[in-house]
Motif scaffolding. Structure first.
Motif, PDB file in Angstrom:
ATOM      1  N   ARG A  19       0.833  -1.204   0.000  1.00  0.00           N
ATOM      2  CA  ARG A  19       0.000   0.000   0.000  1.00  0.00           C
ATOM      3  C   ARG A  19       0.869   1.257   0.000  1.00  0.00           C
ATOM      4  NH1 ARG A  19      -5.265  -0.781   0.132  1.00  0.00           N
ATOM      5  NH2 ARG A  19      -6.033  -2.842   0.710  1.00  0.00           N
ATOM      6  N   VAL A  20       1.990   1.201   0.709  1.00  0.00           N
ATOM      7  CA  VAL A  20       2.946   2.311   0.669  1.00  0.00           C
ATOM      8  C   VAL A  20       3.446   2.529  -0.757  1.00  0.00           C
ATOM      9  CG1 VAL A  20       5.312   2.952   1.325  1.00  0.00           C
ATOM     10  CG2 VAL A  20       3.682   2.245   3.077  1.00  0.00           C
ATOM     11  N   PHE A  49       2.034  -4.394  -6.494  1.00  0.00           N
ATOM     12  CA  PHE A  49       3.213  -4.503  -5.631  1.00  0.00           C
ATOM     13  C   PHE A  49       3.098  -5.671  -4.647  1.00  0.00           C
ATOM     14  CE2 PHE A  49       3.259   0.028  -6.923  1.00  0.00           C
ATOM     15  CZ  PHE A  49       4.445  -0.017  -7.625  1.00  0.00           C
ATOM     16  N   ALA A  50       1.886  -5.981  -4.236  1.00  0.00           N
ATOM     17  CA  ALA A  50       1.700  -7.155  -3.375  1.00  0.00           C
ATOM     18  C   ALA A  50       2.069  -8.422  -4.130  1.00  0.00           C
ATOM     19  CB  ALA A  50       0.258  -7.217  -2.884  1.00  0.00           C
ATOM     20  N   ALA A  51       1.644  -8.516  -5.397  1.00  0.00           N
ATOM     21  CA  ALA A  51       1.964  -9.702  -6.197  1.00  0.00           C
ATOM     22  C   ALA A  51       3.463  -9.803  -6.438  1.00  0.00           C
ATOM     23  CB  ALA A  51       1.213  -9.647  -7.528  1.00  0.00           C
ATOM     24  N   MET A  52       4.098  -8.677  -6.784  1.00  0.00           N
ATOM     25  CA  MET A  52       5.543  -8.688  -7.003  1.00  0.00           C
ATOM     26  C   MET A  52       6.290  -9.140  -5.752  1.00  0.00           C
ATOM     27  SD  MET A  52       5.930  -5.094  -9.100  1.00  0.00           S
ATOM     28  CE  MET A  52       7.739  -5.152  -9.092  1.00  0.00           C
ATOM     29  N   THR A  53       5.868  -8.621  -4.603  1.00  0.00           N
ATOM     30  CA  THR A  53       6.536  -8.959  -3.341  1.00  0.00           C
ATOM     31  C   THR A  53       6.314 -10.416  -2.979  1.00  0.00           C
ATOM     32  OG1 THR A  53       6.244  -6.681  -2.549  1.00  0.00           O
ATOM     33  CG2 THR A  53       6.701  -8.373  -0.896  1.00  0.00           C
ATOM     34  N   ARG A  54       5.060 -10.830  -3.015  1.00  0.00           N
ATOM     35  CA  ARG A  54       4.694 -12.166  -2.539  1.00  0.00           C
ATOM     36  C   ARG A  54       5.222 -13.266  -3.449  1.00  0.00           C
ATOM     37  NH1 ARG A  54      -0.385 -11.250  -2.450  1.00  0.00           N
ATOM     38  NH2 ARG A  54      -0.414 -10.520  -0.302  1.00  0.00           N
ATOM     39  N   HIS A  55       5.180 -13.044  -4.761  1.00  0.00           N
ATOM     40  CA  HIS A  55       5.488 -14.123  -5.702  1.00  0.00           C
ATOM     41  C   HIS A  55       6.902 -14.088  -6.257  1.00  0.00           C
ATOM     42  CE1 HIS A  55       1.370 -15.356  -5.463  1.00  0.00           C
ATOM     43  NE2 HIS A  55       0.926 -14.205  -5.918  1.00  0.00           N
ATOM     44  N   THR A  89       8.885 -19.258 -14.412  1.00  0.00           N
ATOM     45  CA  THR A  89       7.574 -19.464 -15.018  1.00  0.00           C
ATOM     46  C   THR A  89       6.503 -19.631 -13.947  1.00  0.00           C
ATOM     47  OG1 THR A  89       8.586 -20.499 -16.950  1.00  0.00           O
ATOM     48  CG2 THR A  89       6.245 -20.930 -16.578  1.00  0.00           C
ATOM     49  N   GLY A  90       6.835 -20.357 -12.885  1.00  0.00           N
ATOM     50  CA  GLY A  90       5.886 -20.552 -11.792  1.00  0.00           C
ATOM     51  C   GLY A  90       5.512 -19.240 -11.119  1.00  0.00           C
ATOM     52  N   GLU A  91       6.491 -18.391 -10.903  1.00  0.00           N
ATOM     53  CA  GLU A  91       6.221 -17.089 -10.291  1.00  0.00           C
ATOM     54  C   GLU A  91       5.308 -16.249 -11.183  1.00  0.00           C
ATOM     55  OE1 GLU A  91      10.397 -16.532  -7.778  1.00  0.00           O
ATOM     56  OE2 GLU A  91      10.203 -15.710  -9.791  1.00  0.00           O
ATOM     57  N   GLN A  92       5.570 -16.271 -12.469  1.00  0.00           N
ATOM     58  CA  GLN A  92       4.744 -15.504 -13.405  1.00  0.00           C
ATOM     59  C   GLN A  92       3.306 -16.006 -13.412  1.00  0.00           C
ATOM     60  OE1 GLN A  92       7.176 -16.147 -16.897  1.00  0.00           O
ATOM     61  NE2 GLN A  92       8.047 -14.096 -16.786  1.00  0.00           N
ATOM     62  N   LEU A  93       3.126 -17.328 -13.371  1.00  0.00           N
ATOM     63  CA  LEU A  93       1.777 -17.888 -13.372  1.00  0.00           C
ATOM     64  C   LEU A  93       1.036 -17.540 -12.085  1.00  0.00           C
ATOM     65  CD1 LEU A  93       2.462 -21.407 -14.915  1.00  0.00           C
ATOM     66  CD2 LEU A  93       1.236 -19.506 -15.982  1.00  0.00           C
ATOM     67  N   ARG A  94       1.742 -17.590 -10.950  1.00  0.00           N
ATOM     68  CA  ARG A  94       1.086 -17.274  -9.688  1.00  0.00           C
ATOM     69  C   ARG A  94       0.726 -15.790  -9.594  1.00  0.00           C
ATOM     70  NH1 ARG A  94       4.796 -21.229  -8.025  1.00  0.00           N
ATOM     71  NH2 ARG A  94       6.402 -19.714  -7.445  1.00  0.00           N
ATOM     72  N   ALA A  96      -0.023 -13.879 -12.217  1.00  0.00           N
ATOM     73  CA  ALA A  96      -0.882 -13.474 -13.340  1.00  0.00           C
ATOM     74  C   ALA A  96      -2.269 -12.991 -12.919  1.00  0.00           C
ATOM     75  CB  ALA A  96      -0.989 -14.612 -14.347  1.00  0.00           C
ATOM     76  N   PRO A  97      -2.989 -13.672 -12.003  1.00  0.00           N
ATOM     77  CA  PRO A  97      -4.319 -13.176 -11.631  1.00  0.00           C
ATOM     78  C   PRO A  97      -4.299 -11.762 -11.052  1.00  0.00           C
ATOM     79  CG  PRO A  97      -4.051 -15.453 -10.932  1.00  0.00           C
ATOM     80  CD  PRO A  97      -2.690 -14.987 -11.372  1.00  0.00           C
ATOM     81  N   SER A  98      -3.295 -11.468 -10.229  1.00  0.00           N
ATOM     82  CA  SER A  98      -3.193 -10.120  -9.659  1.00  0.00           C
ATOM     83  C   SER A  98      -2.884  -9.094 -10.732  1.00  0.00           C
ATOM     84  CB  SER A  98      -2.107 -10.085  -8.581  1.00  0.00           C
ATOM     85  OG  SER A  98      -2.462 -10.888  -7.483  1.00  0.00           O
ATOM     86  N   MET A  99      -2.054  -9.461 -11.696  1.00  0.00           N
ATOM     87  CA  MET A  99      -1.736  -8.537 -12.787  1.00  0.00           C
ATOM     88  C   MET A  99      -2.983  -8.216 -13.604  1.00  0.00           C
ATOM     89  SD  MET A  99       1.390  -7.924 -12.259  1.00  0.00           S
ATOM     90  CE  MET A  99       2.834  -8.613 -11.462  1.00  0.00           C
ATOM     91  N   LEU A 100      -3.797  -9.230 -13.864  1.00  0.00           N
ATOM     92  CA  LEU A 100      -5.028  -9.014 -14.615  1.00  0.00           C
ATOM     93  C   LEU A 100      -6.002  -8.139 -13.838  1.00  0.00           C
ATOM     94  CD1 LEU A 100      -5.591 -12.572 -16.138  1.00  0.00           C
ATOM     95  CD2 LEU A 100      -5.227 -10.456 -17.411  1.00  0.00           C
ATOM     96  N   ARG A 101      -6.100  -8.371 -12.528  1.00  0.00           N
ATOM     97  CA  ARG A 101      -6.996  -7.538 -11.714  1.00  0.00           C
ATOM     98  C   ARG A 101      -6.519  -6.094 -11.674  1.00  0.00           C
ATOM     99  NH1 ARG A 101      -7.238 -12.250  -8.414  1.00  0.00           N
ATOM    100  NH2 ARG A 101      -5.568 -11.453  -7.080  1.00  0.00           N
ATOM    101  N   THR A 102      -5.209  -5.903 -11.721  1.00  0.00           N
ATOM    102  CA  THR A 102      -4.666  -4.548 -11.652  1.00  0.00           C
ATOM    103  C   THR A 102      -4.823  -3.809 -12.966  1.00  0.00           C
ATOM    104  OG1 THR A 102      -3.025  -5.257 -10.006  1.00  0.00           O
ATOM    105  CG2 THR A 102      -2.610  -3.175 -11.152  1.00  0.00           C
ATOM    106  N   PHE A 103      -4.418  -4.429 -14.057  1.00  0.00           N
ATOM    107  CA  PHE A 103      -4.314  -3.716 -15.328  1.00  0.00           C
ATOM    108  C   PHE A 103      -5.446  -4.002 -16.319  1.00  0.00           C
ATOM    109  CE2 PHE A 103       0.237  -3.930 -13.993  1.00  0.00           C
ATOM    110  CZ  PHE A 103       0.392  -2.566 -13.785  1.00  0.00           C
ATOM    111  N   GLY A 104      -6.198  -5.081 -16.124  1.00  0.00           N
ATOM    112  CA  GLY A 104      -7.275  -5.371 -17.052  1.00  0.00           C
ATOM    113  C   GLY A 104      -6.764  -5.498 -18.473  1.00  0.00           C
ATOM    114  N   THR A 105      -7.396  -4.772 -19.391  1.00  0.00           N
ATOM    115  CA  THR A 105      -6.999  -4.865 -20.795  1.00  0.00           C
ATOM    116  C   THR A 105      -5.617  -4.285 -21.056  1.00  0.00           C
ATOM    117  OG1 THR A 105      -8.142  -2.775 -21.246  1.00  0.00           O
ATOM    118  CG2 THR A 105      -9.379  -4.810 -21.611  1.00  0.00           C
TER     119      THR A 105
END
Length: 203
Positions: A19-20, A49-55, A89-94, A96-105
């Motif tokens: 969030r920071v 940033f949560a997805a980047m940090t966590r995954h 590849t595993g990190e990218q797949l995990r 991916a859902p957060s990236m889609l929620r963030t950026f959409g199209t």
């Protein structure tokens, strides 16, 4: 005001530090280009940033947070140790859902940016500063500087270079104070902004 407290991040810090970083990058040229709606950036950036940090970054052991005497996280830095900046590849797949929620199209545009950054990324061992940011409410209190010094002191002790991409030309002078120098330009597609790769030799 007490001196900033810099420490390694734990999994329990992910929500607060993301969030920071979301607030820190609200007006960033690249993020504003990807998510032009300011309210959308306010709602969504922290998920990136949560997805980047966590995954990815947290498992590498290079994430640090800084706080003042209140112990509230006010700044964070996502570093990768030498040889560990590439996402699996595993990190990218995990992620991916957060990236889609963030950026959409706009996620395709984000992937093109990621590909450009990979192509410009230097070879050879180095510490990689993927993200650093301070909450605008505490900006100017030395938290970001404390985070930079913490990791760069280690770089110098290990005689290791460091690398980053500045997504905001206004920050180039700040990074230069720590010894980074611009090595080129990364022009984003479709008339997007320019990112500036920067390299620092150990001292």
């Amino acid at each position: 005001m007490s001196a900033p407290d810099v420490r390694p991040a734990t999994p329990g810090d992910t929500a607060a530090l993301s969030r920071v970083l979301g607030r820190a990058f609200h007006d960033d040229p690249v993020m504003s280009w990807l998510l032009p709606d300011a309210r959308a950036r306010e709602r969504k950036l922290h998920k990136l940033f949560a997805a980047m940090t966590r995954h990815h970054h947290l498992s590498r052991g290079g994430v640090e947070v800084a706080a003042t005497g209140t112990a509230v996280i006010g700044a964070a830095a996502l570093w990768d140790p030498p040889g560990q900046w590439r996402h699996t590849t595993g990190e990218q797949l995990r992620a991916a859902p957060s990236m889609l929620r963030t950026f959409g199209t706009a996620v395709r545009r984000g992937l093109r940016i990621t590909d450009l950054m990979k192509r410009h990324h230097p070879e050879g061992p180095h510490w990689y500063l993927a993200v650093i940011g301070s909450d605008p409410q505490v900006r100017g209190t030395g938290l970001g500087q404390a985070l930079m010094r913490s990791r760069l002191d280690r770089c110098d002790a290990e005689h290791a270079p460091a690398y980053l991409e500045s997504s905001n030309p206004d920050n180039i002078g700040y990074y230069r104070r720590f010894g980074f120098e611009v090595t080129g330009e990364i022009a984003l597609p479709d008339g997007g902004p320019v990112m500036y790769p920067m390299w620092r030799r150990p001292r």
